[in-house]
Design a protein around this motif. Structure first.
Motif, mmCIF file in Angstrom:
data_model
loop_
_atom_site.group_PDB
_atom_site.id
_atom_site.type_symbol
_atom_site.label_atom_id
_atom_site.label_comp_id
_atom_site.label_asym_id
_atom_site.label_seq_id
_atom_site.Cartn_x
_atom_site.Cartn_y
_atom_site.Cartn_z
ATOM 1 N N THR A 120 0.793 -1.239 0.000
ATOM 2 C CA THR A 120 0.000 0.000 0.000
ATOM 3 C C THR A 120 0.822 1.285 0.000
ATOM 4 O OG1 THR A 120 -0.146 -0.176 2.411
ATOM 5 C CG2 THR A 120 -1.981 -1.057 1.137
ATOM 6 N N TYR A 144 -13.678 1.313 -13.495
ATOM 7 C CA TYR A 144 -13.346 1.542 -12.087
ATOM 8 C C TYR A 144 -14.593 1.567 -11.200
ATOM 9 C CZ TYR A 144 -8.548 2.527 -13.442
ATOM 10 O OH TYR A 144 -7.257 2.410 -13.922
ATOM 11 N N TYR A 176 -8.613 -4.134 1.529
ATOM 12 C CA TYR A 176 -7.337 -3.941 2.218
ATOM 13 C C TYR A 176 -7.097 -5.056 3.229
ATOM 14 C CZ TYR A 176 -8.429 0.842 0.673
ATOM 15 O OH TYR A 176 -8.775 1.938 -0.068
ATOM 16 N N ARG A 202 -4.957 4.120 3.531
ATOM 17 C CA ARG A 202 -6.263 3.926 2.895
ATOM 18 C C ARG A 202 -6.614 5.106 1.988
ATOM 19 N NH1 ARG A 202 -10.693 0.752 5.003
ATOM 20 N NH2 ARG A 202 -9.426 0.469 6.879
ATOM 21 N N GLN A 203 -6.373 6.314 2.485
ATOM 22 C CA GLN A 203 -6.660 7.513 1.699
ATOM 23 C C GLN A 203 -5.742 7.611 0.483
ATOM 24 O OE1 GLN A 203 -6.368 11.110 3.977
ATOM 25 N NE2 GLN A 203 -6.943 12.447 2.267
ATOM 26 N N ALA A 237 -6.865 5.129 -2.224
ATOM 27 C CA ALA A 237 -8.122 5.574 -2.832
ATOM 28 C C ALA A 237 -7.880 6.688 -3.844
ATOM 29 C CB ALA A 237 -9.086 6.036 -1.740
ATOM 30 N N GLU A 238 -6.939 7.586 -3.555
ATOM 31 C CA GLU A 238 -6.638 8.683 -4.475
ATOM 32 C C GLU A 238 -5.951 8.184 -5.741
ATOM 33 O OE1 GLU A 238 -4.290 11.386 -2.220
ATOM 34 O OE2 GLU A 238 -5.991 12.196 -1.072
ATOM 35 N N ASN A 263 -8.787 5.427 -7.415
ATOM 36 C CA ASN A 263 -10.155 5.961 -7.552
ATOM 37 C C ASN A 263 -11.181 4.827 -7.667
ATOM 38 O OD1 ASN A 263 -12.089 7.990 -7.703
ATOM 39 N ND2 ASN A 263 -11.971 8.133 -9.933
ATOM 40 N N THR A 278 -13.864 2.324 -5.354
ATOM 41 C CA THR A 278 -14.593 2.238 -4.095
ATOM 42 C C THR A 278 -14.082 1.072 -3.256
ATOM 43 O OG1 THR A 278 -16.554 3.099 -5.207
ATOM 44 C CG2 THR A 278 -16.889 2.064 -3.063
ATOM 45 N N HIS A 279 -13.855 1.362 -1.976
ATOM 46 C CA HIS A 279 -13.379 0.322 -1.059
ATOM 47 C C HIS A 279 -14.539 -0.581 -0.652
ATOM 48 C CE1 HIS A 279 -13.064 -0.900 3.275
ATOM 49 N NE2 HIS A 279 -12.079 -1.580 2.727
#
Length: 296
Positions: free
Chosen positions: A154, A179, A186, A195-196, A199-200, A203, A205-206
């Motif tokens: 990660t 996407y 995770y 995590r952030q 996601a960036e 792009n 969805t978790h």
């Protein structure tokens, strides 16, 4: 991958569950992500030039490649305008759905992505791929036709490297990653900052779970009968439209064996179903055989 000797679809499912178990037990600073990719209209977007170049690269004879490309490029379309056909249009991408050659062609082209991920895995201090134990090799991805599951650490460097590999493959082959339908999950030890960051970059969805992979549910919790409820629902839905009292006993037996008993076969090759689920399935089979169920 399909059509590979000594490999079966259930191998991928079982390996995926081993990896998800490691995700659940993960400790320490190193966290991982599992990225389940959905290819948008995978067959329709494959570039003809990419197919031809790759066939030459892996060593097929020029004449054989020419024959194969004739099968792919022989398609033409014409648009009717006010009832009059316009000039022919020749597509530059896409392989035919239902063509016996199409699965093999698509798998060979997906080997480009698999090779790129494997090469990245073999580099020193790479974070692409995951080891199930220290003595084993890293597993960068699990591919079965257009179902793609990729594993990566990660940190920013490795996630960016993985995103670059995916973008390059899509640019070369014409594929497009959806996407919105792709899934990202995770390991247990991921931090809020990691995590952030992930996601960036992607792009996507978790999700707490990958949902279904190759037709089987991916468990990240204790197995219970609720996880197999879709099997019961599918069996009862299958009965809609059947008329048990219109068939002989032999006819009902054939119908049960060819349809109802075949439904859980794929799942049962990987998992032992709970007794409550088995009893429910047996009850459905028994009632339709004894004409106790009457569906319109």
């Amino acid at each position: 991958m399909p059509f590979v000797p000594r490999r079966a679809i259930h191998d991928n499912i079982l390996i995926t569950h081993d990896i998800m178990y490691k995700f659940k037990q993960a400790k320490g600073k190193t966290a991982w992500i599992a990225l389940k990719i959905d290819m948008e209209k995978a067959y329709d977007r494959l570039k003809c030039d990419f197919i031809e170049q790759y066939l030459h690269k892996i060593g097929f004879h020029n004449r054989w490649v020419q024959w194969l490309m004739e099968c792919i490029k022989s398609v033409s379309h014409s648009i009717l305008v006010n009832g009059e056909p316009m000039s022919l249009l020749y597509p530059t991408r896409g392989i035919k759905q239902g063509d016996p050659l199409s699965p093999y062609i698509f798998i060979m082209c997906m080997e480009v992505l698999s090779t790129a991920l494997t090469m990245a895995t073999n580099q020193r201090k790479t974070g692409i791929g995951i080891k199930l134990s220290p003595a084993l090799e890293r597993i960068p991805c699990l591919l079965f036709a257009d179902d793609c599951l990729i594993f990566c650490e990660t940190d920013h460097t490795n996630c960016t490297r993985l995103k670059t590999i995916l973008d390059k493959f899509c640019s070369q082959s014409g594929q497009l990653i959806n996407y919105h339908k792709s899934t990202l999950t995770y390991s247990k030890n991921i931090t809020a900052i990691q995590r952030q960051l992930v996601a960036e970059i992607f792009n996507i969805t978790h999700s707490e779970s990958l949902g279904k992979y190759l037709g089987c549910p991916i468990f990240q919790q204790l197995i219970n009968s609720d996880l197999f409820e879709p099997l019961i629902t599918k069996a009862t839905t299958k009965l809609d439209g059947w008329k048990a009292n219109s068939l002989s006993k032999a006819g009902r037996m054939v119908l049960i064996q060819s349809h109802l008993e075949a439904l859980p076969a794929h799942t049962m090759q990987c998992f032992q179903l709970p007794q409550t689920v088995m009893k429910q399935l047996d009850s459905i089979n028994r009632e339709i055989f004894l004409e106790k169920l009457y569906y319109r």
